[in-house]
Design a protein around this motif. Structure first.
Motif, PDB file in Angstrom:
ATOM      1  N   ARG A   1      13.768   1.488  -9.096  1.00 44.18           N
ATOM      2  CA  ARG A   1      12.360   2.018  -8.666  1.00 44.18           C
ATOM      3  C   ARG A   1      11.203   0.581  -8.792  1.00 44.18           C
ATOM      4  O   ARG A   1      11.136   0.359  -9.167  1.00 44.18           O
ATOM      5  CB  ARG A   1      11.528   2.917  -9.681  1.00 44.18           C
ATOM      6  N   THR A   2      11.072   0.495  -7.075  1.00 44.35           N
ATOM      7  CA  THR A   2      10.598  -0.605  -6.991  1.00 44.35           C
ATOM      8  C   THR A   2       9.381   0.253  -6.045  1.00 44.35           C
ATOM      9  O   THR A   2       9.081   1.030  -5.668  1.00 44.35           O
ATOM     10  CB  THR A   2      11.257  -1.242  -6.124  1.00 44.35           C
ATOM     11  N   GLY A   3       8.190  -0.168  -7.069  1.00 42.57           N
ATOM     12  CA  GLY A   3       6.526  -0.857  -5.965  1.00 42.57           C
ATOM     13  C   GLY A   3       6.506  -2.006  -5.206  1.00 42.57           C
ATOM     14  O   GLY A   3       5.990  -3.256  -6.094  1.00 42.57           O
ATOM     15  N   ILE A   4       6.397  -1.670  -3.436  1.00 44.35           N
ATOM     16  CA  ILE A   4       5.235  -2.757  -3.046  1.00 44.35           C
ATOM     17  C   ILE A   4       3.932  -2.982  -3.600  1.00 44.35           C
ATOM     18  O   ILE A   4       3.873  -1.495  -2.907  1.00 44.35           O
ATOM     19  CB  ILE A   4       6.231  -2.908  -2.131  1.00 44.35           C
ATOM     20  N   TYR A   5       3.170  -3.971  -3.938  1.00 41.33           N
ATOM     21  CA  TYR A   5       1.515  -3.646  -3.931  1.00 41.33           C
ATOM     22  C   TYR A   5       1.780  -5.312  -2.330  1.00 41.33           C
ATOM     23  O   TYR A   5       2.065  -6.383  -2.648  1.00 41.33           O
ATOM     24  CB  TYR A   5       1.555  -4.569  -4.910  1.00 41.33           C
ATOM     25  N   LEU A   6       0.351  -4.482  -1.875  1.00 43.19           N
ATOM     26  CA  LEU A   6      -0.187  -6.226  -0.629  1.00 43.19           C
ATOM     27  C   LEU A   6      -1.103  -5.467  -0.579  1.00 43.19           C
ATOM     28  O   LEU A   6      -2.067  -4.422  -0.921  1.00 43.19           O
ATOM     29  CB  LEU A   6       0.577  -4.956   1.049  1.00 43.19           C
ATOM     30  N   ARG A   7      -1.899  -7.136  -0.197  1.00 39.91           N
ATOM     31  CA  ARG A   7      -3.468  -6.652  -0.662  1.00 39.91           C
ATOM     32  C   ARG A   7      -3.598  -7.860   0.515  1.00 39.91           C
ATOM     33  O   ARG A   7      -2.982  -9.135   0.783  1.00 39.91           O
ATOM     34  CB  ARG A   7      -4.263  -7.269  -1.535  1.00 39.91           C
ATOM     35  N   LEU A   8      -5.064  -7.429   1.408  1.00 35.96           N
ATOM     36  CA  LEU A   8      -5.629  -8.492   1.920  1.00 35.96           C
ATOM     37  C   LEU A   8      -6.744  -8.397   2.082  1.00 35.96           C
ATOM     38  O   LEU A   8      -7.962  -7.529   2.038  1.00 35.96           O
ATOM     39  CB  LEU A   8      -5.537  -8.589   3.662  1.00 35.96           C
TER      40      LEU A   8
ATOM     41  N   ARG B   1       6.890   5.723 -13.717  1.00 38.72           N
ATOM     42  CA  ARG B   1       7.368   6.193 -12.654  1.00 38.72           C
ATOM     43  C   ARG B   1       8.128   5.150 -11.477  1.00 38.72           C
ATOM     44  O   ARG B   1       8.681   4.751 -10.631  1.00 38.72           O
ATOM     45  CB  ARG B   1       6.334   6.624 -11.468  1.00 38.72           C
ATOM     46  N   LEU B   2       7.872   3.616 -12.511  1.00 37.46           N
ATOM     47  CA  LEU B   2       8.269   2.900 -11.434  1.00 37.46           C
ATOM     48  C   LEU B   2       8.736   0.955 -12.642  1.00 37.46           C
ATOM     49  O   LEU B   2       8.858   1.765 -13.744  1.00 37.46           O
ATOM     50  CB  LEU B   2       6.990   0.833 -11.492  1.00 37.46           C
ATOM     51  N   ASP B   3      10.210   0.660 -12.014  1.00 32.41           N
ATOM     52  CA  ASP B   3      10.809  -0.459 -13.064  1.00 32.41           C
ATOM     53  C   ASP B   3      10.421  -1.437 -12.585  1.00 32.41           C
ATOM     54  O   ASP B   3      10.913  -2.397 -13.261  1.00 32.41           O
ATOM     55  CB  ASP B   3      12.200  -0.219 -12.644  1.00 32.41           C
ATOM     56  N   ILE B   4      10.429  -1.331 -11.246  1.00 31.31           N
ATOM     57  CA  ILE B   4       9.746  -2.851 -10.979  1.00 31.31           C
ATOM     58  C   ILE B   4       8.807  -3.500  -9.614  1.00 31.31           C
ATOM     59  O   ILE B   4       7.804  -2.226  -9.074  1.00 31.31           O
ATOM     60  CB  ILE B   4      10.875  -3.350  -9.548  1.00 31.31           C
ATOM     61  N   VAL B   5       8.686  -4.020 -10.040  1.00 35.06           N
ATOM     62  CA  VAL B   5       6.079  -4.225  -9.041  1.00 35.06           C
ATOM     63  C   VAL B   5       7.082  -5.345  -8.640  1.00 35.06           C
ATOM     64  O   VAL B   5       7.006  -6.624  -9.193  1.00 35.06           O
ATOM     65  CB  VAL B   5       5.287  -4.197  -9.500  1.00 35.06           C
TER      66      VAL B   5
END
Length: 546
Positions: A10-17, A78-82
């Protein structure tokens, strides 16, 4: 039911600008980050359960809405990977980044990946993991350096007279050419003039705010929304308050000067705004059309510096001498109060009076009663002002000489002391110069060792710096003391302004009265009470000297 292997994907992708990152172009765009991470997750056969994107947020703190949502999901299991594109996308605060990667994520069995930096907490022995602390420090340095450059550019623009604001101050609109200089907004400018005129006449900020609200005048945020379509939601009560009024009264923009860089942030990490000392403001004078004159601005500053600002009574009225009456025995304020009594016809009679605040609050072991009827004291002060006005009208030159003589007598002792200290300070500075030169010569000729020379030089230089500051302050004070004649001329001008006054007013007191002292109350009618009236410009600074 999902297998254990599927649940660990279960992966969550984090984006920032951030706004600064936008200069890097497409390589750091949200879309580019999303494409890179999505393709990688898909190639690994993992499942993206959530995407978190902070667009326009700095990485120096972790109060970003989406990073907080990500952390909430981590804590809820809720996540396994960030996964992020690189370490700087997650943050540019090396302490916070390290805390989450080394402590927080392992506590919840979270695998953290910074793709292009080759950081993967599942592979502790990789070169990327070895270099991670250094990369975090570099990322923070980059943020600090960028912040310094941006601040330098803003300061340079401010010094050149460019108006650095997204929206103009109330009373102006932002110009559309060159340096975007303020242009007068006639409708709001009339309100600004009214605010300054009321303050100059002695009306307090709270009272000004109340009157503007009762008159149905839109407060600045509502006015901006109504006239320009601003979506600013700061004002919820939709009324004026003393803070807004005070902010207007203290802004030099209304004199036609740009005073910028008046606020700053605690640091590049902590974005909390704080006020700068006035000496640090960048002021460029006469850049645009003023709304108020220097004269009315100076009167407002005089009101701000008055020894008392008064208090509005329950009736909504501010009495003329409110806040200006002092007790000569304990030095405290003599406060305004009220007593009630029944008349013979059964009606209630309210009588306002003054008495020592310390006596009223603490008791007679601190001070004694200084009771005096408010109307009686007003009458005494009014009669004294009238007598001075009458003498000025009869022979202005004679009274000018008398006023000047009185003022010089009051300031003579202080002036002589300042002159003596100034002379002693200048003599000691000259002596220090000789001592420093002598020490250098003794060191060169070998009469004293180098370590003794350095110690003496440091001692003399420290004394010189401290003494120079004191001498400069004394010099300024002495130059101010030479303004006696100008002060007397201004005092006479103010007296003549009230030649036709039939009653004591708040404006009159704020322009003429420094303070009033009233001796203690006694029922013995043979004892004459002492009431001293100290006038502005004549007896200026009484409360500081006594």
């Amino acid at each position: 039911m999902k297998s254990k292997q599927e649940q660990l994907n279960r992966t969550g992708i984090y984006l920032r600008l951030s706004k600064d990152d936008e200069r890097a172009g497409e390589s750091l765009s949200i879309e580019n980050q999303r494409r890179i991470l999505t393709e990688y997750v898909k190639s690994q056969g993992w499942q993206i359960v959530s995407e978190y994107a902070d667009d326009g947020y700095s990485g120096t703190n972790f109060d970003r809405p989406e990073v907080q949502r990500l952390l909430d999901d981590v804590h809820m299991g809720r996540l396994d990977i960030v996964i992020v594109k690189d370490l700087s996308r997650f943050g540019r605060n090396y302490i916070e980044v390290g805390r989450y990667i080394d402590y927080e994520f392992p506590l919840y069995n979270i695998r953290f990946i910074a793709l292009t930096d080759n950081v993967d907490t599942a592979n502790k022995n990789s070169s990327g993991m070895d270099m991670m602390p250094i990369m975090n420090v570099f990322n923070e340095w980059h943020s600090a350096n960028t912040s310094k450059k941006i601040r330098a550019v803003r300061e340079a623009n401010a010094r050149s007279g460019k108006y650095l604001t997204t929206s103009a101050a109330y009373g102006y609109v932002k110009g559309g050419i060159d340096k975007k200089l303020p242009v007068v907004d006639d409708e709001a400018a009339e309100v600004v003039k009214r605010i300054f005129e009321m303050r100059a006449s002695g009306v307090g900020c709270r009272k000004i705010a109340t009157e503007l609200t009762l008159d149905g005048i839109l407060c600045p945020s509502d006015y901006k929304r109504a006239k320009f379509g601003s979506t600013n939601q700061e004002s919820k009560k939709h009324c004026w308050n003393s803070g807004v009024v005070r902010k207007i009264l203290q802004n030099p923009i209304y004199l036609g000067h740009l005073a910028q860089m008046r606020r700053t942030t605690v640091s590049y990490k902590n974005k909390k705004a704080v006020n700068r000392d006035e000496s640090e403001w960048i002021i460029v004078k006469n850049t645009h059309e003023p709304i108020v004159t220097q004269e009315i601005w100076d009167k407002c500053r005089e009101m701000d510096n008055a020894v008392g600002h008064g208090k509005i009574a329950k009736s909504g009225k501010m009495y003329p001498l409110s806040g200006l009456v002092y007790c000569p025995d304990c030095g405290g304020k003599i406060r305004l109060g009220w007593t009630t009594s029944k008349r013979s016809d059964g009606t209630v009679r309210h009588v306002s009076n003054y008495n020592c605040g310390n006596f009223l609050w603490i008791g007679k072991h601190i001070c004694s009663s200084h009771y005096i009827n408010q109307s009686e004291l007003d009458g005494i002060v009014l009669n004294d002002i009238r007598s001075k006005i009458r003498l000025v009208i009869e022979d202005e030159d004679r009274e000018r000489r008398e006023f000047l003589k009185r003022k010089e007598q009051l300031t003579a002792a202080k002036l002589n002391s300042q002159k003596r200290k100034y002379k002693n300070g200048k003599d000691r500075l000259a002596e220090l110069e000789r001592l420093i030169q002598s020490v250098y010569e003794d060191k060169v000729t070998g009469k004293i060792p180098e370590e003794v020379c350095v110690g003496l030089i440091d001692k003399y230089l420290a004394e010189k710096r401290e003494l120079t500051e004191k001498v400069n302050e004394l010099e300024k004070s002495l130059s101010e003391s030479e303004q006696n004649a100008a002060d007397i001329d201004e005092f006479i001008r103010r007296l003549k302004k009230y030649a036709q006054a039939e009653e004591l007013t708040r404006e009159m007191c704020m322009e003429l009265i420094e303070c009033v002292t009233v001796s203690k109350f006694t029922r013995d009618k043979s004892v004459e009470r002492e009431i001293h009236i100290y006038y502005k410009l004549m007896d200026k600074g009484y409360t500081e000297q006594n």
